[in-house]
Motif scaffolding. Sequence first.
Motif, PDB file in Angstrom:
ATOM      1  N   UNK A   1       0.812  -1.215   0.000  1.00 27.22           N
ATOM      2  CA  UNK A   1       0.000   0.000   0.000  1.00 27.22           C
ATOM      3  C   UNK A   1       0.840   1.257   0.000  1.00 27.22           C
ATOM      4  N   UNK A   2       1.862   1.266   0.850  1.00 28.37           N
ATOM      5  CA  UNK A   2       2.756   2.421   0.906  1.00 28.37           C
ATOM      6  C   UNK A   2       3.477   2.588  -0.423  1.00 28.37           C
ATOM      7  N   UNK A   3       3.913   1.476  -0.983  1.00 33.67           N
ATOM      8  CA  UNK A   3       4.599   1.527  -2.273  1.00 33.67           C
ATOM      9  C   UNK A   3       3.721   2.106  -3.366  1.00 33.67           C
ATOM     10  N   UNK A   4       2.465   1.718  -3.390  1.00 32.87           N
ATOM     11  CA  UNK A   4       1.535   2.229  -4.399  1.00 32.87           C
ATOM     12  C   UNK A   4       1.320   3.740  -4.231  1.00 32.87           C
ATOM     13  N   UNK A   5       1.182   4.196  -2.981  1.00 36.69           N
ATOM     14  CA  UNK A   5       1.000   5.627  -2.732  1.00 36.69           C
ATOM     15  C   UNK A   5       2.210   6.435  -3.211  1.00 36.69           C
ATOM     16  N   UNK A   6       3.390   5.924  -2.907  1.00 36.84           N
ATOM     17  CA  UNK A   6       4.605   6.632  -3.294  1.00 36.84           C
ATOM     18  C   UNK A   6       4.765   6.665  -4.807  1.00 36.84           C
ATOM     19  N   UNK A   7       4.536   5.537  -5.447  1.00 43.05           N
ATOM     20  CA  UNK A   7       4.687   5.484  -6.903  1.00 43.05           C
ATOM     21  C   UNK A   7       3.683   6.396  -7.595  1.00 43.05           C
ATOM     22  N   UNK A   8       2.469   6.468  -7.057  1.00 43.74           N
ATOM     23  CA  UNK A   8       1.431   7.314  -7.659  1.00 43.74           C
ATOM     24  C   UNK A   8       1.780   8.792  -7.555  1.00 43.74           C
ATOM     25  N   UNK A   9       2.589   9.157  -6.541  1.00 42.20           N
ATOM     26  CA  UNK A   9       2.958  10.560  -6.365  1.00 42.20           C
ATOM     27  C   UNK A   9       3.879  11.049  -7.465  1.00 42.20           C
ATOM     28  N   UNK A  10       4.606  10.137  -8.099  1.00 40.04           N
ATOM     29  CA  UNK A  10       5.372  10.486  -9.282  1.00 40.04           C
ATOM     30  C   UNK A  10       6.836  10.804  -9.089  1.00 40.04           C
ATOM     31  N   UNK A  11       7.253  11.189  -7.890  1.00 38.12           N
ATOM     32  CA  UNK A  11       8.655  11.567  -7.692  1.00 38.12           C
ATOM     33  C   UNK A  11       9.386  10.631  -6.737  1.00 38.12           C
ATOM     34  N   UNK A  12       8.855   9.422  -6.580  1.00 41.87           N
ATOM     35  CA  UNK A  12       9.484   8.422  -5.708  1.00 41.87           C
ATOM     36  C   UNK A  12       9.805   7.146  -6.485  1.00 41.87           C
ATOM     37  N   UNK A  13      10.835   6.480  -6.026  1.00 45.24           N
ATOM     38  CA  UNK A  13      11.141   5.135  -6.499  1.00 45.24           C
ATOM     39  C   UNK A  13      11.338   4.243  -5.270  1.00 45.24           C
ATOM     40  N   UNK A  14      10.510   3.207  -5.147  1.00 44.13           N
ATOM     41  CA  UNK A  14      10.692   2.251  -4.059  1.00 44.13           C
ATOM     42  C   UNK A  14      11.792   1.294  -4.485  1.00 44.13           C
ATOM     43  N   UNK A  15      12.978   1.459  -3.913  1.00 47.33           N
ATOM     44  CA  UNK A  15      14.141   0.692  -4.344  1.00 47.33           C
ATOM     45  C   UNK A  15      14.256  -0.643  -3.626  1.00 47.33           C
ATOM     46  N   UNK A  16      13.467  -0.827  -2.555  1.00 44.96           N
ATOM     47  CA  UNK A  16      13.532  -2.078  -1.831  1.00 44.96           C
ATOM     48  C   UNK A  16      12.491  -2.142  -0.736  1.00 44.96           C
TER      49      UNK A  16
END
Length: 222
Positions: free
Chosen positions: A17-32
Amino acid sequence: MTIRVLVVDDQAVVRAGVGMLLKAAGDFEVVGEAANGHEAIRAAERLRPDVVLMDLRMPRTDGIEATRRIVDANPAARVLVLTTFADDADIYGALGAGAIGYLVKDGAPDDMIDAVRRAARGESLLAPKVLSRVMARALESHSASAEPVTHQLTARETDVLALVGAGLSNAEIGSALHLGVTTVKTHVSAAMEKLGLRNRVQAAVMAHRLGLVDDEFRPVHR
């Protein structure tokens, strides 16, 4: 600039869920991702993320110990706690271990996203319910004889410190005082150095101790 984030939580659904929120914001990359503190320590060392989004209560190695070991290995590491719990032991344990901020999971998603961006810029942030408890404890333990005097600061440094105490970011302080962000950073750093403070959380506490901010976290006009 893309902000590289390591998400640490023992629940896979929370990480997703957190990963989806961050990715949707556009300026984040979940690296791990990591499911416990032990995995987080290894992943932080290997991936060197801009921000570690850290849960606290996890098996094997908890988030406080993981934060301590990550920051010990890399003092520039920015660990932002995101947890269900906001009891005093967790709050002070995490901040003492070197966390740059502390959020609770019942906050608004936009607040979390803003907090990660601010953490990436090196700005401390506490959820309002956490900040109020930190301030209350700091004021209770405050000794008048140990209080720094405000004449150590310039008028502009005092103004800036008050707005740090009110929870404003550098950009917000700059807008309020008609200053550039770089100038704000210079004043914040100078005030912290003069008062022997290590981070913005300590700066916010000091603003309250010096009476620069009222109980509602509003700057006191002098």
